[in-house]
Motif scaffolding. Structure first.
Motif, PDB file in Angstrom:
ATOM      1  N   LEU A  65       6.727  -6.357   4.502  1.00  0.00           N
ATOM      2  CA  LEU A  65       5.950  -7.220   3.619  1.00  0.00           C
ATOM      3  C   LEU A  65       6.433  -8.658   3.669  1.00  0.00           C
ATOM      4  O   LEU A  65       7.613  -8.928   3.896  1.00  0.00           O
ATOM      5  CB  LEU A  65       6.034  -6.714   2.176  1.00  0.00           C
ATOM      6  CG  LEU A  65       5.501  -5.309   1.901  1.00  0.00           C
ATOM      7  CD1 LEU A  65       5.617  -4.999   0.411  1.00  0.00           C
ATOM      8  CD2 LEU A  65       4.067  -5.142   2.376  1.00  0.00           C
TER       9      LEU A  65
ATOM     10  N   MET B 232      11.922  -4.039   0.786  1.00  0.00           N
ATOM     11  CA  MET B 232      10.482  -4.190   1.021  1.00  0.00           C
ATOM     12  C   MET B 232      10.205  -4.863   2.363  1.00  0.00           C
ATOM     13  O   MET B 232       9.196  -4.582   3.019  1.00  0.00           O
ATOM     14  CB  MET B 232       9.849  -4.972  -0.128  1.00  0.00           C
ATOM     15  CG  MET B 232       9.982  -4.271  -1.473  1.00  0.00           C
ATOM     16  SD  MET B 232       9.330  -5.225  -2.869  1.00  0.00           S
ATOM     17  CE  MET B 232       7.607  -4.773  -2.795  1.00  0.00           C
TER      18      MET B 232
ATOM     19  N   GLN C  71      11.558  -1.903   5.169  1.00  0.00           N
ATOM     20  CA  GLN C  71      10.825  -0.647   5.204  1.00  0.00           C
ATOM     21  C   GLN C  71       9.315  -0.822   5.319  1.00  0.00           C
ATOM     22  O   GLN C  71       8.628   0.032   5.889  1.00  0.00           O
ATOM     23  CB  GLN C  71      11.144   0.184   3.955  1.00  0.00           C
ATOM     24  CG  GLN C  71      12.620   0.499   3.772  1.00  0.00           C
ATOM     25  CD  GLN C  71      13.201   1.303   4.932  1.00  0.00           C
ATOM     26  OE1 GLN C  71      12.517   2.112   5.547  1.00  0.00           O
ATOM     27  NE2 GLN C  71      14.468   1.063   5.233  1.00  0.00           N
ATOM     28  N   TRP C  72       8.793  -1.925   4.803  1.00  0.00           N
ATOM     29  CA  TRP C  72       7.344  -2.089   4.750  1.00  0.00           C
ATOM     30  C   TRP C  72       6.841  -3.328   5.483  1.00  0.00           C
ATOM     31  O   TRP C  72       5.623  -3.505   5.625  1.00  0.00           O
ATOM     32  CB  TRP C  72       6.879  -2.131   3.283  1.00  0.00           C
ATOM     33  CG  TRP C  72       7.130  -0.825   2.598  1.00  0.00           C
ATOM     34  CD1 TRP C  72       8.212  -0.483   1.837  1.00  0.00           C
ATOM     35  CD2 TRP C  72       6.308   0.333   2.663  1.00  0.00           C
ATOM     36  NE1 TRP C  72       8.117   0.804   1.405  1.00  0.00           N
ATOM     37  CE2 TRP C  72       6.943   1.344   1.896  1.00  0.00           C
ATOM     38  CE3 TRP C  72       5.089   0.628   3.276  1.00  0.00           C
ATOM     39  CZ2 TRP C  72       6.414   2.618   1.735  1.00  0.00           C
ATOM     40  CZ3 TRP C  72       4.557   1.894   3.107  1.00  0.00           C
ATOM     41  CH2 TRP C  72       5.212   2.877   2.352  1.00  0.00           C
TER      42      TRP C  72
ATOM     43  N   SER D 158       3.450  -7.381  -5.697  1.00  0.00           N
ATOM     44  CA  SER D 158       3.874  -6.032  -6.056  1.00  0.00           C
ATOM     45  C   SER D 158       4.899  -6.057  -7.182  1.00  0.00           C
ATOM     46  O   SER D 158       4.807  -5.291  -8.150  1.00  0.00           O
ATOM     47  CB  SER D 158       4.450  -5.331  -4.816  1.00  0.00           C
ATOM     48  OG  SER D 158       4.948  -4.052  -5.136  1.00  0.00           O
TER      49      SER D 158
END
Length: 204
Positions: A170, A164, A167-168, A178
């Motif tokens: 966050l 996470m 890739q994102w 999440s």
């Protein structure tokens, strides 16, 4: 004799605690290095004798487990193997924001051979504690599905952080929101199945 602290500070640290900490810190320092994390390498890194390291950690598994526990302590006291179902959801934000605090170490723990070796040293204990914590949630599932569902709960609880992040982009707080939603959704689904296998739609 304990290490003295100035008045008004935390309680003194014993020589035993300080030596144990030095050994664990040395093992963690070696995670990204070439070579083997063993008693000789740790002793050299910590500036201690090989015999001293063996006195605190009598075998390789104990040494690696000590390193993992030291990493957990750096994150915070709420980051531990779950003892109950409540522990699966309770400390999620502490876990994911804690990984952000020690990001360089957390990345090495998941991406290097030494880091994986340290994590795998506790595999059986990890599996046993998650199995116990999730037992009531998965109790009505077929035996193999109980294993699959428990494995996913364990993955969400602590292991989704790096993907996470990479890739994102966050933050730990965003990840926690999440992951908590995903775990609540998964737990609700498992309870609604009434024994139906995971591949079946529980509402069909």
């Amino acid at each position: 004799m304990g290490l003295m602290k100035s008045k008004g500070t935390a309680a003194p640290t014993s020589d035993n605690e300080d030596t144990r900490r030095r050994i664990c810190e040395a093992a963690v320092d070696l995670i990204g290095q070439v070579g083997t994390i063993n008693h000789d390498a740790v002793a050299a890194r910590a500036g201690l004798s090989r015999r001293t390291v063996y006195r605190y950690f009598p075998d390789q598994t104990a040494l690696l487990r000590g390193a993992r526990e030291h990493v957990g302590a750096l994150i915070g006291p709420s980051v531990r193997f779950p003892q109950s179902e409540a522990d699966l959801l309770g400390p999620i934000e502490d876990i994911y924001t804690g990984f952000d605090v020690i990001a360089p170490i957390a990345i090495l723990m998941r991406t290097t051979p030494h880091g994986r070796e340290i994590r795998l040293a506790d595999r059986e204990r990890r599996r046993a504690t998650y199995t116990a914590a999730a037992a009531d949630i998965v109790k009505d599932l077929p035996a193999h599905d109980r294993k699959l569902a428990t494995a996913m709960l364990q993955f969400l609880h602590t292991s989704a952080w790096l993907e996470m992040r990479d890739q994102w982009g966050l933050t730990g707080q965003e990840m926690a929101a999440s992951v908590r939603w995903a775990m609540r959704t998964l737990i609700a689904d498992l309870r609604a199945r009434n024994g139906r296998p995971l591949e079946e739609d529980p509402e069909a």
